[in-house]
Design a protein around this motif. Structure first.
Motif, mmCIF file in Angstrom:
data_model
loop_
_atom_site.group_PDB
_atom_site.id
_atom_site.type_symbol
_atom_site.label_atom_id
_atom_site.label_comp_id
_atom_site.label_asym_id
_atom_site.label_seq_id
_atom_site.Cartn_x
_atom_site.Cartn_y
_atom_site.Cartn_z
ATOM 1 N N ILE A 87 -27.627 29.024 26.991
ATOM 2 C CA ILE A 87 -27.626 27.801 27.083
ATOM 3 C C ILE A 87 -28.664 26.675 26.356
ATOM 4 O O ILE A 87 -29.664 27.243 26.589
ATOM 5 N N GLY A 88 -28.211 25.927 25.888
ATOM 6 C CA GLY A 88 -29.420 24.875 25.363
ATOM 7 C C GLY A 88 -29.618 23.499 26.081
ATOM 8 O O GLY A 88 -28.346 23.065 26.932
ATOM 9 N N PRO A 89 -30.429 22.950 25.637
ATOM 10 C CA PRO A 89 -30.518 21.555 26.210
ATOM 11 C C PRO A 89 -29.508 20.409 25.866
ATOM 12 O O PRO A 89 -28.828 20.782 24.667
ATOM 13 N N ARG A 90 -29.109 19.521 26.574
ATOM 14 C CA ARG A 90 -28.168 18.688 26.062
ATOM 15 C C ARG A 90 -28.500 17.899 24.787
ATOM 16 O O ARG A 90 -27.699 17.713 23.857
ATOM 17 N N GLY A 91 -29.910 17.509 24.836
ATOM 18 C CA GLY A 91 -30.428 17.020 23.482
ATOM 19 C C GLY A 91 -31.055 17.695 22.623
ATOM 20 O O GLY A 91 -30.911 19.008 22.660
ATOM 21 N N ASP A 92 -32.249 17.165 22.030
ATOM 22 C CA ASP A 92 -33.013 17.824 20.923
ATOM 23 C C ASP A 92 -34.068 18.796 21.960
ATOM 24 O O ASP A 92 -34.768 18.092 22.837
ATOM 25 N N GLY A 93 -34.079 19.890 21.662
ATOM 26 C CA GLY A 93 -35.171 20.899 22.339
ATOM 27 C C GLY A 93 -36.535 20.428 22.455
ATOM 28 O O GLY A 93 -37.352 20.943 23.102
ATOM 29 N N TYR A 94 -36.869 19.718 21.348
ATOM 30 C CA TYR A 94 -38.284 19.083 21.146
ATOM 31 C C TYR A 94 -38.514 17.730 21.806
ATOM 32 O O TYR A 94 -39.684 17.311 21.952
ATOM 33 N N LYS A 95 -37.683 17.126 22.385
ATOM 34 C CA LYS A 95 -37.893 15.745 22.917
ATOM 35 C C LYS A 95 -37.344 15.667 24.442
ATOM 36 O O LYS A 95 -36.743 16.867 25.107
ATOM 37 N N ALA A 96 -37.493 14.684 25.288
ATOM 38 C CA ALA A 96 -37.594 14.778 26.519
ATOM 39 C C ALA A 96 -36.076 14.182 26.982
ATOM 40 O O ALA A 96 -35.292 13.208 26.200
ATOM 41 N N GLY A 97 -35.231 15.016 27.800
ATOM 42 C CA GLY A 97 -34.081 14.730 28.238
ATOM 43 C C GLY A 97 -34.018 13.622 29.141
ATOM 44 O O GLY A 97 -34.906 13.279 29.833
ATOM 45 N N LYS A 98 -32.861 12.980 29.441
ATOM 46 C CA LYS A 98 -32.890 11.673 30.199
ATOM 47 C C LYS A 98 -32.107 11.890 31.470
ATOM 48 O O LYS A 98 -31.879 10.899 32.235
ATOM 49 N N MET A 99 -31.367 13.102 31.689
ATOM 50 C CA MET A 99 -30.489 13.201 32.912
ATOM 51 C C MET A 99 -31.028 13.499 34.129
ATOM 52 O O MET A 99 -31.962 14.224 34.135
ATOM 53 N N ASP A 100 -30.413 13.025 35.188
ATOM 54 C CA ASP A 100 -30.883 13.370 36.457
ATOM 55 C C ASP A 100 -30.219 14.725 36.780
ATOM 56 O O ASP A 100 -29.339 15.301 36.030
#
Length: 322
Positions: A129-142
């Motif tokens: 599984i990968g992150p919803r967004g870019d793996g080099y940036k901060a995600g914003k989901m709770d």
């Protein structure tokens, strides 16, 4: 598929002692060494053609041969790091297509396990599984949003032969909590792997200690273990504290070949493969200080040469037969 076909889900051999290898940087190897086009860095698109599946099998077999020769276990991670809703939509995959491709990914690993597994080389199948967004940036989901977002992919793995799921390159603690909660609700063993910047902290500025302790606190310590991936050992070795309970929860490392920052790697048009021998020596030092780290592989820029060097540095010599 039925979860009844999952061989190790309820008795993972990862805790029986010994070392388990993984592969290296799948996407960077395919792009820079083989010239494969991976739109949006998504390797799962290869699962839709026989030629693509053959490339993925050949890639994994280079590593499986090392594990067989060394008599180590192996964690087979699926080519599904990008196979979630937002990235899928960019590539024309709806929910049904993503569920199908996640199933195909695990079926491919089943074939590899049937061919390569030996008593001395147990092969655990992990849904990546990968992150919803870019793996080099901060995600914003709770955490609640993350649980809902990642649940469909974890559900696909739960209805397959996957023994566990592994969430890689996470930068957001809340996203990790959501993934662990979704895995718990679906009865899937779960691994959480964070990535850090050159200062040993998540891109949000929070420490590895805070990340691991927070996820454990919020999920009843559901992850079976934690990993660090997509960062060079020089970026995180100073952030670890021998003897600390939270560090003992880290059982795996998949480091980058390069000591460059994430921003430098993002802007680079060439591959920095680093020094495999030096990387192996750094793994050896990590293992000496932190003996719980027994799942070893690579991330961006690494290939089978790096994993072979890690074996050479970290494992006892192979006994020659008479």
């Amino acid at each position: 598929m039925s979860s009844a076909t999952a061989k190790y889900r309820h008795a993972l051999p990862l805790f029986d002692g010994g070392t388990f290898l993984t592969d290296g940087g799948l996407e960077t190897s395919l792009i820079f060494h083989q010239g494969v086009d991976l739109p949006h860095f998504a390797s799962f698109v290869l699962l839709d053609s026989e030629d693509g599946r053959a490339k993925l099998r050949a890639y994994h077999e280079d590593y499986l041969a090392i594990a067989k020769a060394r008599g180590t276990g192996f964690v087979l991670d699926s080519a599904t790091w990008r196979a979630n809703a937002d990235w899928g939509a960019l590539l024309g995959y709806d929910a049904a297509a993503l569920r199908r491709v996640n199933h195909v990914a695990i079926a491919e690993l089943e074939r590899l396990r049937a061919k390569w597994e030996r008593p001395s080389t147990p092969c655990v199948i992990s849904g990546a599984i990968g992150p919803r967004g870019d793996g080099y940036k901060a995600g914003k989901m709770d955490a609640a949003e993350a649980e809902a977002y990642h649940a469909p992919q974890i559900a696909a793995f739960a209805d397959s032969a996957a023994d566990m799921v592994s969430a890689f390159t996470l930068t957001n603690i809340d996203e990790a909590i959501g993934i662990a909660r979704a895995a718990k609700a679906l009865g899937m063993p779960c691994v959480v792997s964070f990535t850090v910047e050159t200062d040993g902290r998540l891109v949000t500025g929070r420490s590895l200690r805070e990340a691991i302790e927070t996820v454990d606190r919020e999920t009843g310590a559901y992850p079976i273990y934690y990993m660090i991936n997509c960062a060079h050992p020089t970026h995180f070795e100073g952030a670890l504290e021998a003897g600390e309970a939270w560090v003992k929860r880290i059982h795996g490392v998949r480091a980058n070949a390069s000591a460059k920052s994430h921003q430098e790697l993002d802007e680079s048009e060439t591959l920095d493969a680093g020094d495999p021998v030096d990387l192996g020596a750094r793994y050896r030092a990590l293992r000496k200080s932190f003996p719980t780290m027994r799942v070893l592989g690579g991330c961006c820029g690494t290939d089978h040469r790096h994993v072979a060097a890690i074996c050479e540095a970290c494992l006892p010599p192979v006994a020659l037969s008479a």
